[in-house]
Structures are given as structure tokens and as C-alpha cells.
Design a protein around this motif. Structure first.
Motif, PDB file in Angstrom:
ATOM      1  N   LEU A  38       0.753  -1.124   0.109  1.00  0.00           N
ATOM      2  CA  LEU A  38       0.142   0.169  -0.196  1.00  0.00           C
ATOM      3  C   LEU A  38       0.756   1.265   0.170  1.00  0.00           C
ATOM      4  N   PRO A  39       0.316   2.438  -0.526  1.00  0.00           N
ATOM      5  CA  PRO A  39       1.225   3.587  -0.564  1.00  0.00           C
ATOM      6  C   PRO A  39       1.071   4.373   0.772  1.00  0.00           C
ATOM      7  N   PRO A  40       2.077   5.110   1.070  1.00  0.00           N
ATOM      8  CA  PRO A  40       2.133   5.791   2.483  1.00  0.00           C
ATOM      9  C   PRO A  40       0.907   6.436   2.891  1.00  0.00           C
ATOM     10  N   HIS A  41       0.535   6.161   3.979  1.00  0.00           N
ATOM     11  CA  HIS A  41      -0.732   6.823   4.570  1.00  0.00           C
ATOM     12  C   HIS A  41      -1.923   6.312   3.826  1.00  0.00           C
ATOM     13  N   ALA A  42      -1.839   5.163   3.471  1.00  0.00           N
ATOM     14  CA  ALA A  42      -3.213   4.770   2.651  1.00  0.00           C
ATOM     15  C   ALA A  42      -4.255   4.652   3.604  1.00  0.00           C
ATOM     16  N   GLN A  43      -5.591   4.686   3.186  1.00  0.00           N
ATOM     17  CA  GLN A  43      -6.870   4.561   3.884  1.00  0.00           C
ATOM     18  C   GLN A  43      -7.112   3.167   3.740  1.00  0.00           C
ATOM     19  N   LEU A  64      -0.329   3.759   8.464  1.00  0.00           N
ATOM     20  CA  LEU A  64      -1.766   4.091   7.660  1.00  0.00           C
ATOM     21  C   LEU A  64      -2.881   4.694   8.424  1.00  0.00           C
ATOM     22  N   ASP A  65      -3.821   4.991   7.360  1.00  0.00           N
ATOM     23  CA  ASP A  65      -5.001   5.616   7.912  1.00  0.00           C
ATOM     24  C   ASP A  65      -6.009   4.667   8.156  1.00  0.00           C
ATOM     25  N   VAL A  66      -6.285   4.095   9.287  1.00  0.00           N
ATOM     26  CA  VAL A  66      -6.942   3.025   9.708  1.00  0.00           C
ATOM     27  C   VAL A  66      -8.412   3.309  10.232  1.00  0.00           C
ATOM     28  N   THR A  67      -9.406   2.725   9.515  1.00  0.00           N
ATOM     29  CA  THR A  67     -10.842   2.736   9.906  1.00  0.00           C
ATOM     30  C   THR A  67     -11.342   1.316  10.149  1.00  0.00           C
ATOM     31  N   GLY A  68     -11.783   1.110  11.632  1.00  0.00           N
ATOM     32  CA  GLY A  68     -12.112  -0.205  11.947  1.00  0.00           C
ATOM     33  C   GLY A  68     -13.464  -0.164  12.374  1.00  0.00           C
ATOM     34  N   ILE A  69     -14.356  -1.209  11.824  1.00  0.00           N
ATOM     35  CA  ILE A  69     -15.711  -1.605  12.351  1.00  0.00           C
ATOM     36  C   ILE A  69     -15.932  -2.647  12.917  1.00  0.00           C
ATOM     37  N   ASP A  70     -16.808  -2.987  14.014  1.00  0.00           N
ATOM     38  CA  ASP A  70     -16.968  -4.094  14.572  1.00  0.00           C
ATOM     39  C   ASP A  70     -18.449  -4.010  15.343  1.00  0.00           C
ATOM     40  N   LEU A  71     -19.035  -5.219  15.472  1.00  0.00           N
ATOM     41  CA  LEU A  71     -20.316  -5.141  16.199  1.00  0.00           C
ATOM     42  C   LEU A  71     -20.098  -5.145  17.681  1.00  0.00           C
ATOM     43  N   SER A  72     -18.987  -5.344  18.350  1.00  0.00           N
ATOM     44  CA  SER A  72     -19.042  -5.570  19.686  1.00  0.00           C
ATOM     45  C   SER A  72     -18.606  -4.143  20.289  1.00  0.00           C
ATOM     46  N   THR A  73     -19.232  -3.603  21.234  1.00  0.00           N
ATOM     47  CA  THR A  73     -18.976  -2.501  22.066  1.00  0.00           C
ATOM     48  C   THR A  73     -17.760  -2.547  22.757  1.00  0.00           C
ATOM     49  N   GLU A  74     -17.543  -3.665  23.262  1.00  0.00           N
ATOM     50  CA  GLU A  74     -16.208  -3.973  24.084  1.00  0.00           C
ATOM     51  C   GLU A  74     -15.006  -3.902  23.281  1.00  0.00           C
ATOM     52  N   MET A  75     -15.109  -4.568  22.218  1.00  0.00           N
ATOM     53  CA  MET A  75     -13.931  -4.608  21.338  1.00  0.00           C
ATOM     54  C   MET A  75     -13.738  -3.085  20.592  1.00  0.00           C
ATOM     55  N   LYS A  95     -24.747  -3.277   7.240  1.00  0.00           N
ATOM     56  CA  LYS A  95     -25.437  -1.780   7.449  1.00  0.00           C
ATOM     57  C   LYS A  95     -24.478  -0.801   7.235  1.00  0.00           C
ATOM     58  N   TYR A  96     -23.094  -0.970   7.155  1.00  0.00           N
ATOM     59  CA  TYR A  96     -22.175   0.343   7.111  1.00  0.00           C
ATOM     60  C   TYR A  96     -22.162   0.937   5.781  1.00  0.00           C
ATOM     61  N   GLN A  97     -22.108   2.201   5.799  1.00  0.00           N
ATOM     62  CA  GLN A  97     -21.799   2.930   4.735  1.00  0.00           C
ATOM     63  C   GLN A  97     -20.597   3.805   4.687  1.00  0.00           C
ATOM     64  N   PRO A  98     -19.352   3.794   3.962  1.00  0.00           N
ATOM     65  CA  PRO A  98     -18.606   4.775   4.432  1.00  0.00           C
ATOM     66  C   PRO A  98     -19.068   6.130   4.048  1.00  0.00           C
ATOM     67  N   GLU A  99     -18.441   7.395   4.401  1.00  0.00           N
ATOM     68  CA  GLU A  99     -18.747   8.621   4.274  1.00  0.00           C
ATOM     69  C   GLU A  99     -18.786   8.870   2.828  1.00  0.00           C
ATOM     70  N   PRO A 100     -19.754   9.758   2.352  1.00  0.00           N
ATOM     71  CA  PRO A 100     -19.710  10.001   0.800  1.00  0.00           C
ATOM     72  C   PRO A 100     -18.496  10.367   0.132  1.00  0.00           C
ATOM     73  N   GLN A 101     -18.295   9.763  -0.897  1.00  0.00           N
ATOM     74  CA  GLN A 101     -17.109   9.860  -1.710  1.00  0.00           C
ATOM     75  C   GLN A 101     -15.936   9.251  -1.126  1.00  0.00           C
ATOM     76  N   GLN A 102     -15.988   8.774   0.021  1.00  0.00           N
ATOM     77  CA  GLN A 102     -14.740   7.804   0.809  1.00  0.00           C
ATOM     78  C   GLN A 102     -14.601   6.838  -0.141  1.00  0.00           C
ATOM     79  N   LEU A 132     -13.596   0.245  -2.788  1.00  0.00           N
ATOM     80  CA  LEU A 132     -12.440   0.341  -2.859  1.00  0.00           C
ATOM     81  C   LEU A 132     -12.021   1.553  -4.087  1.00  0.00           C
ATOM     82  N   ARG A 133     -10.863   1.806  -4.184  1.00  0.00           N
ATOM     83  CA  ARG A 133     -10.355   2.769  -5.347  1.00  0.00           C
ATOM     84  C   ARG A 133      -9.849   1.608  -6.326  1.00  0.00           C
ATOM     85  N   LYS A 134     -10.047   2.239  -7.459  1.00  0.00           N
ATOM     86  CA  LYS A 134      -9.332   1.342  -8.546  1.00  0.00           C
ATOM     87  C   LYS A 134      -8.211   0.871  -8.285  1.00  0.00           C
TER      88      LYS A 134
END
Length: 464
Positions: A38-43, A64-75, A95-102, A132-134
């Protein structure tokens, strides 16, 4: 197991789970190698991030620019404390949707697709491709279905385990798994290319737990748009047919408002709109391939064609006519086409069983709305509407209110067989083969048959 039950399970066992599974040398090596691509600071999106170890830990360490999603509140709370440079969200992946244009450079789904159904797993692969990006990467860690036989599960004839009870963390948990061949087929269907897979056998820290046969899969997003899938396109598709108007009107009456809301949002600035669907004429469709629309040039600022193109053999002339009556000089000019999404629950079931029992030669091939959208986009480009955007209408569904599951399943089968195969003499055979598939869907989504859709919006290509 419901998504809520999965959340409760991991809220209960999150520390025990981490203690057993985080020290996985094969997985750490897989994530490090993935990060190196991945490129530097990849999303990056980590789907089912768990406690963050070792995936988010490795990715954050690589800056890297990390976004994590999980069902568990504790995790999720644990990840937020451990890795403050990342963004961690409590969310259901379905049900998750990234931010518009993300868009992301990479998505990791490490041992997380087990906990959704086979139907949801297939759908998630298309969503990953959309997010994903191309040339972006998808990295999956999973266990193949044949490796779960020793844990008490049995794949079906196509290599699928669909939420069957499997020994996991010393308890029976419903899990979903696919064969290696199915993974390859499904990833190709969603527009991914260059699949690479390796295996690593891992012993959890607790010696009483079974060895896990992990498979690490890497694929790259190809050039094909996922919402024009599934790929590859079939050699033959169903030709022209007539929709039963009475059945179609009944279908419209059972639809929820997801499609109408999405369309209203797109049409907010339009004032003169022509809407075409199978109910707008005495015939099954408003026009045939050689007929003309009875409107002058540039009459509308928008034309909407909903679920009507699959009944036409030739799209070029009808879409030329649609472009002719659309005023491309209008600042809000657009042509909107709505067809089925590649993960449309209804169409998948229809295509699996109906062509095999059809008597008419024209009905013996599957319908493919992705190919229709692809051809429509090409035709619109040649007629001055070259700016093409596709969006998913994910929550569209047809509701059946009968109290009994068998009655709901039969009602759905009767409606859809009449709607799509009105030209077959033996419609009852279509209804009979459709009923089990409807039953399978309604066991998972008790009143709804998914009619997931794609909205194509074409606007004029204007000179700079």
C-alpha cells in the motif's frame, strides 16, 4: 445466530478470544506483507476489527489511515484506547456505509465473514468492491468449508456452509464458510482479479482448542464496475418477454419505500419528468425497439426508466429515443435507469431455478441486469449522456405479510412466477420450483424478499 447475538458473544469473550488468537505468526506476516503493498498513509478499512490485535496494531504501526468497524462495543472501545490514531466505529458490516465519496486503498476482512449468512457474504464482496479505489486490495482471512468438517459441519453440494453450528471457542456457534472454488467464483463475480491464496495452520493458545486452518486471500479490484456484475457475463441471456401487468402492480404495492426515496432525492431539481415502467402502456413496455416516443425533441429535463429494459432485445434505439426527448441543455438534465443489483435476492433465486424448467426457448437463459446496465451506459454515451454514475439501493424489498412462513413463501413464489413467466403455459411449475428459495430467504428476513437495485444516472457530457 442473529447479528445481535454475535455482538453479545464477542462482548462476553473478547479477552479470551484475543488471548487465544492474537499471537498468530502467519496472520501477522500476512498483514505486514499486505501493508507493504500500500502507498504511504493509505486509507484502510478493517471489517470486524475485534480487539485490534494483530491487524489494526500492525496497520497503525505502519502509519496507515485506519478505520475499523465491529459489532462488539467492548472490542471497539478497546481499539479506541489502544490505537488512538485510528478511527473505530461500532457498526454492523451489512449496514455500514462509508462517508460520501470515501474510498479505501485496502479492505481487510479477517475472520469476520464467518458471522454473516451466505447471502450476506456474497453481497459484502460487491460492497467491498464498491468501497475500494481502482486497483485497491481486498485481504481476506477465512477457513474453507471443507476444513470445518472436523468441527461438525457439512458443506452442501456446492461447497457452502450457511450458518451451521460449528465448534468455536468451546461452544457451538453458527458459522458460514465457502470452498476455495466458491471464493474464487464469488470474488470474480464482484469484479476482483489476480486472486492469490495461501494456507497456514494455527494452534490457539489453549491446547484444547482445535487447530485452525487459515487461508489468506489477496485480490485486487479490476476495471469492471461491481454494480454491473456479476462477472463474467453469460454467453446467452434471456431475450424479450412480457411482464404480467397485474402481477407487477401487485409487486409495486408490496415494495417498501427505499427505491422511491432514492429516486425522489435524485429528482429534487427536476420539473418535467417522464417515467417509464412496465405499467405505463397497454403493452408490457412503452415502446418496442423500432417505435418512437410520442414527444417532441428536448421535451423533458429527465426521463426515468424503471425495471423496463430487461424486456427489450435491442437497447440502442429505445435509448436513442429517450436521449432525443431529454433536453440536454437543461442544467438538471439526466436520464435515470433502475435495474436489479447483482446481489438482488429475488433475481438470484429466479435465475437459479426457473430457466431449468422453462418450456419456451427464450426463457431457458438467465436474466442479467448488470449486462443491461453496461449496454445501457454504452448506448447513452453515444447519445451525449456520457457522465455515468451508479448507486446502490440496498434496502429495497418486497414485503409479504402472511402470518405463516409457508404461506409467505408460496405467495412470493406465485407472484414472481406470474410476473416474470406469464408467457409460460405451466406457470405452476415455476411457482413450485421458486417456493423453496423464497422459503430460504424468508427464514433469514422474515417478511422481506430483497429487491436490491442499482440506479444509473446519466448526465450530458458538456464541453469544458
Amino acid at each position: 445466530m442473529s447479528h445481535q447475538a454475535t455482538e453479545s458473544l464477542y462482548d462476553e469473550i473478547f479477552l479470551d478470544y484475543e488471548n487465544n488468537y492474537h499471537n498468530n505468526a502467519g496472520l501477522r506476516a500476512f498483514v505486514r506483507e499486505a501493508a507493504s503493498k500500500l502507498p504511504p498513509h493509505a486509507q484502510v478499512l478493517d471489517v470486524g476489527c475485534g480487539t485490534g490485535r494483530p491487524i489494526a496494531e500492525t496497520l497503525c504501526a505502519a502509519e496507515l489511515d485506519v478505520t475499523g468497524i465491529d459489532l462488539s462495543t467492548e472490542m471497539v472501545e478497546l481499539c479506541r484506547k489502544r490505537f488512538p490514531t485510528g478511527t473505530f466505529i461500532k457498526a454492523d458490516m451489512t449496514k455500514y456505509q462509508p462517508e460520501p465519496q470515501q474510498k479505501f486503498d485496502a479492505i481487510f476482512a479477517v475472520l469476520s465473514l464467518f458471522h454473516v449468512s451466505h447471502r450476506e457474504c456474497y453481497s459484502m464482496l460487491f460492497k467491498f468492491s464498491e468501497w475500494l479505489r481502482k486497483d485497491g486490495f481486498l485481504f481476506i482471512t477465512t477457513i474453507y468449508s471443507q476444513d470445518l468438517v472436523e468441527r461438525g459441519a457439512r458443506p452442501d453440494s456446492s461447497g457452502i456452509i450457511d450458518l451451521a453450528d460449528v465448534q468455536f471457542m468451546s461452544r457451538n456457534v453458527p458459522l458460514t464458510a465457502l470452498s476455495g472454488e466458491k471464493w474464487s467464483n464469488y470474488l470474480t463475480a464482484a469484479g476482483f482479479v489476480d486472486m492469490q491464496a495461501t494456507r497456514y495452520d494455527f494452534q490457539p493458545a489453549d491446547p484444547t482448542l482445535k487447530v485452525a486452518h487459515h487461508h489468506f486471500i489477496t485480490v485486487k479490484k479490476g476495471d469492471s464496475h461491481p454494480l454491473m456484475g456479476p462477472y463474467p457475463y453469460p454467453d446467452k441471456v434471456r431475450g424479450p418477454y412480457s411482464i404480467n401487468k397485474a402481477a407487477y402492480k401487485s409487486f409495486l404495492g408490496k415494495l417498501n419505500d427505499a427505491e422511491s426515496k432514492a429516486l425522489a432525492d435524485v429528482l429534487k431539481k427536476n420539473t418535467n419528468v417522464l417515467k417509464i415502467d412496465p405499467t405505463t402502456s397497454n403493452e408490457s413496455f412503452l415502446f418496442g425497439p423500432k417505435e418512437k416516443l410520442s414527444y417532441p425533441d428536448n421535451h423533458f429535463d429527465c426521463v426515468v426508466v424503471a425495471w423496463a429494459l430487461d424486456g427489450l432485445d435491442n437497447l440502442e434505439e429505445p435509448l436513442r429515443e429517450i436521449a432525443r426527448v431529454t433536453n440536454s441543455a437543461s442544467p438538471n438534465a439526466k436520464i435515470v435507469i433502475i435495474q436489479a443489483a447483482p446481489d438482488n435476492d429475488l433475481l438470484k433465486q429466479v435465475n437459479v431455478v426457473c430457466p431449468g424448467v422453462a418450456e419456451k426457448a427464450n426463457n431457458k437463459a438467465p436474466m442479467h441486469h448488470g449486462l443491461i446496465l453496461h449496454r445501457a451506459a454504452e448506448a447513452l454515451k453515444t447519445n451525449g449522456f456520457a457522465n455515468i454514475e451508479l448507486t446502490r439501493i440496498a434496502d429495497s424489498a418486497c414485503r409479504f405479510a402472511e402470518r405463516d412462513l409457508a404461506a409467505r413463501s408460496q405467495s412470493a413464489a406465485n407472484l414472481f412466477a406470474k410476473m416474470y413467466y406469464a408467457d409460460e403455459e405451466d406457470v405452476q411449475s415455476m411457482q413450485a420450483v421458486l417456493a423453496p428459495g423464497m422459503d430460504s430467504i424468508l427464514k433469514e428476513t422474515p417478511n422481506d424478499i430483497g429487491t436490491q437495485a442499482v440506479m444509473l444516472v446519466a448526465t450530458p457530457s458538456r464541453a469544458a
